[in-house]
Design a protein around this motif. Structure first.
Motif, mmCIF file in Angstrom:
data_model
loop_
_atom_site.group_PDB
_atom_site.id
_atom_site.type_symbol
_atom_site.label_atom_id
_atom_site.label_comp_id
_atom_site.label_asym_id
_atom_site.label_seq_id
_atom_site.Cartn_x
_atom_site.Cartn_y
_atom_site.Cartn_z
ATOM 1 N N PRO A 164 50.041 56.806 40.004
ATOM 2 C CA PRO A 164 49.528 57.016 38.638
ATOM 3 C C PRO A 164 50.600 56.864 37.566
ATOM 4 C CG PRO A 164 48.718 58.716 40.132
ATOM 5 C CD PRO A 164 49.745 57.952 40.904
ATOM 6 N N ILE A 165 50.163 56.395 36.418
ATOM 7 C CA ILE A 165 51.018 56.287 35.227
ATOM 8 C C ILE A 165 50.589 57.389 34.275
ATOM 9 C CG2 ILE A 165 51.695 54.844 33.279
ATOM 10 C CD1 ILE A 165 51.120 52.397 35.085
ATOM 11 N N GLU A 166 51.436 58.392 34.127
ATOM 12 C CA GLU A 166 51.061 59.584 33.364
ATOM 13 C C GLU A 166 50.941 59.317 31.876
ATOM 14 O OE1 GLU A 166 52.427 64.047 33.837
ATOM 15 O OE2 GLU A 166 53.942 62.946 32.695
ATOM 16 N N ASN A 205 62.941 62.772 22.225
ATOM 17 C CA ASN A 205 61.836 62.515 21.299
ATOM 18 C C ASN A 205 60.489 62.973 21.831
ATOM 19 O OD1 ASN A 205 63.610 61.374 19.491
ATOM 20 N ND2 ASN A 205 63.223 59.269 20.149
ATOM 21 N N GLY A 206 60.344 63.029 23.150
ATOM 22 C CA GLY A 206 59.070 63.459 23.705
ATOM 23 C C GLY A 206 58.092 62.320 23.880
ATOM 24 N N SER A 207 56.995 62.603 24.529
ATOM 25 C CA SER A 207 56.033 61.577 24.922
ATOM 26 C C SER A 207 54.813 61.563 24.012
ATOM 27 C CB SER A 207 55.630 61.809 26.384
ATOM 28 O OG SER A 207 54.787 60.788 26.847
ATOM 29 N N ALA A 208 53.620 61.469 24.619
ATOM 30 C CA ALA A 208 52.388 61.298 23.845
ATOM 31 C C ALA A 208 52.122 62.469 22.909
ATOM 32 C CB ALA A 208 51.206 61.105 24.802
ATOM 33 N N TRP A 209 52.431 63.678 23.359
ATOM 34 C CA TRP A 209 52.347 64.844 22.480
ATOM 35 C C TRP A 209 53.304 65.909 22.987
ATOM 36 C CZ3 TRP A 209 48.528 64.773 26.358
ATOM 37 C CH2 TRP A 209 48.367 65.945 27.091
ATOM 38 N N VAL A 252 51.647 68.914 29.142
ATOM 39 C CA VAL A 252 52.418 68.058 28.242
ATOM 40 C C VAL A 252 53.123 66.967 29.046
ATOM 41 C CG1 VAL A 252 54.306 67.953 26.580
ATOM 42 C CG2 VAL A 252 52.798 69.942 26.628
ATOM 43 N N PRO A 253 52.895 65.687 28.741
ATOM 44 C CA PRO A 253 53.565 64.615 29.488
ATOM 45 C C PRO A 253 55.083 64.697 29.264
ATOM 46 C CG PRO A 253 51.749 63.755 28.178
ATOM 47 C CD PRO A 253 51.997 65.155 27.717
ATOM 48 N N SER A 254 55.826 64.641 30.331
ATOM 49 C CA SER A 254 57.281 64.715 30.215
ATOM 50 C C SER A 254 57.892 63.330 30.315
ATOM 51 C CB SER A 254 57.857 65.615 31.313
ATOM 52 O OG SER A 254 57.552 65.086 32.594
ATOM 53 N N LEU A 255 59.101 63.204 29.787
ATOM 54 C CA LEU A 255 59.847 61.967 29.899
ATOM 55 C C LEU A 255 61.105 62.247 30.721
ATOM 56 C CD1 LEU A 255 59.406 60.598 26.294
ATOM 57 C CD2 LEU A 255 58.680 59.462 28.372
#
Length: 298
Positions: free
Chosen positions: A99-101, A167-171, A185-188
């Motif tokens: 999967p691509i988060e 900077n963080g991801s989608a939110w 929360v999606p992590s990078l």
């Protein structure tokens, strides 16, 4: 755990025989766990208007994300007289067995040229959830024109890659269920692979920006935090290998895989499939041996 990575500029599905054949394209990278594609087209007349991103993903049975800087109208009217709102796009893709988060697409700097044809370039980021942890994957295609066009793109690329975890991801933060839909929360993650057709060789200033300057006495001056050329980590010389044979560029290695030091320590081997005929480029493969504990930090 063995993880196989590939990068492939597919020349919009057109092979050395000038025929369009996505079955052949997909076959060239079948078996790779994560693939970075460039020159992926959607809604172009020359290849029958196929959505190549969806087509490749379907043939491989993989998750995928696609992003483009080139996006222009290809709208026609339906039989009912309504616009079908198609867009003609040309960009980059990441396909993954896992999967691509989350994903982001960044436009890269571009200077308008008076006579020479160039495109708006972009880099596609995908956070892949592998069995040994998350890893960032970047698929990009830099300008084919000159170092003057590419250097600002490399500078922007390095800023994107280096600042992503900050900077963080989608939110970020917390919110109500109607915004998060139950997703964390999606992590990078720190670990990253930066791959694609970069249109520069190891002798270029762009390569030096990424991997360190070349000093006459000390050789390549590599900083602790610099991205590593996985090809060199695998034991090859910088001037080894050919990823494209063309009258325009010559026989050179311009398709690269750069990795963070935390990924570099897991490099087992690399190869270029010089027998592939589905594009004017050759697919490049990277084998990683990642322990069950996951991607190592510095």
């Amino acid at each position: 755990m063995k993880v196989t990575i590939a990068t492939y500029n597919i020349q919009f599905g057109r092979g050395l025989d000038m025929k369009f054949d996505l079955d052949r394209t997909a076959g060239d990278v079948r078996g790779a766990d994560i693939v970075s594609f460039q020159e992926v087209a959607q809604n172009w007349e020359r290849n029958g208007g196929e959505d190549q991103a969806a087509g490749l993903a379907n043939r491989l049975g993989y998750h995928y994300v696609f992003g483009s800087g080139f996006n222009v109208a290809a709208t026609t009217r339906t039989s009912a007289g309504k616009p079908d709102n198609r867009r003609r796009t040309f960009g980059n893709m990441v396909a993954s067995r896992w999967p691509i988060e989350s994903s982001r697409t960044f436009l890269l700097p571009k200077y308008a040229l008076s006579k020479i044809y160039d495109l708006q370039r972009c880099v596609v980021e995908a956070v892949v959830v592998t069995p040994v942890g998350k890893v960032r994957v970047y698929s990009l295609h830099l300008s084919h024109i000159s170092s003057g066009q590419r250097v600002p793109q490399v500078q922007a690329l390095l800023q994107i890659v280096n600042e992503a975890p900050t900077n963080g991801s989608a939110w970020d933060g917390t919110h109500t269920l109607d915004w998060t839909e139950g997703m964390e929360v999606p992590s990078l993650p720190e670990a990253a692979l930066v791959m694609g057709d970069m249109n520069f060789t190891h002798e270029s200033p762009e390569y030096a920006l990424i991997c360190g300057e070349k000093d006459a006495r000390n050789g390549r001056v590599i900083r602790n935090t610099s991205l590593r050329d996985a090809w060199v980590v695998a034991g090859y010389k910088e001037d080894d290998g050919i990823t494209i044979r063309s009258e325009y560029s010559g026989d050179v290695r311009i398709d690269h895989m750069f990795v963070t030091p935390s990924v570099a320590r897991h490099v087992a081997s690399m190869r270029i499939d010089g027998d592939a005929k589905a594009s004017d480029h050759f697919p490049v493969f990277l084998e990683l041996e990642v322990p069950e504990a996951g991607w190592s930090w510095l």
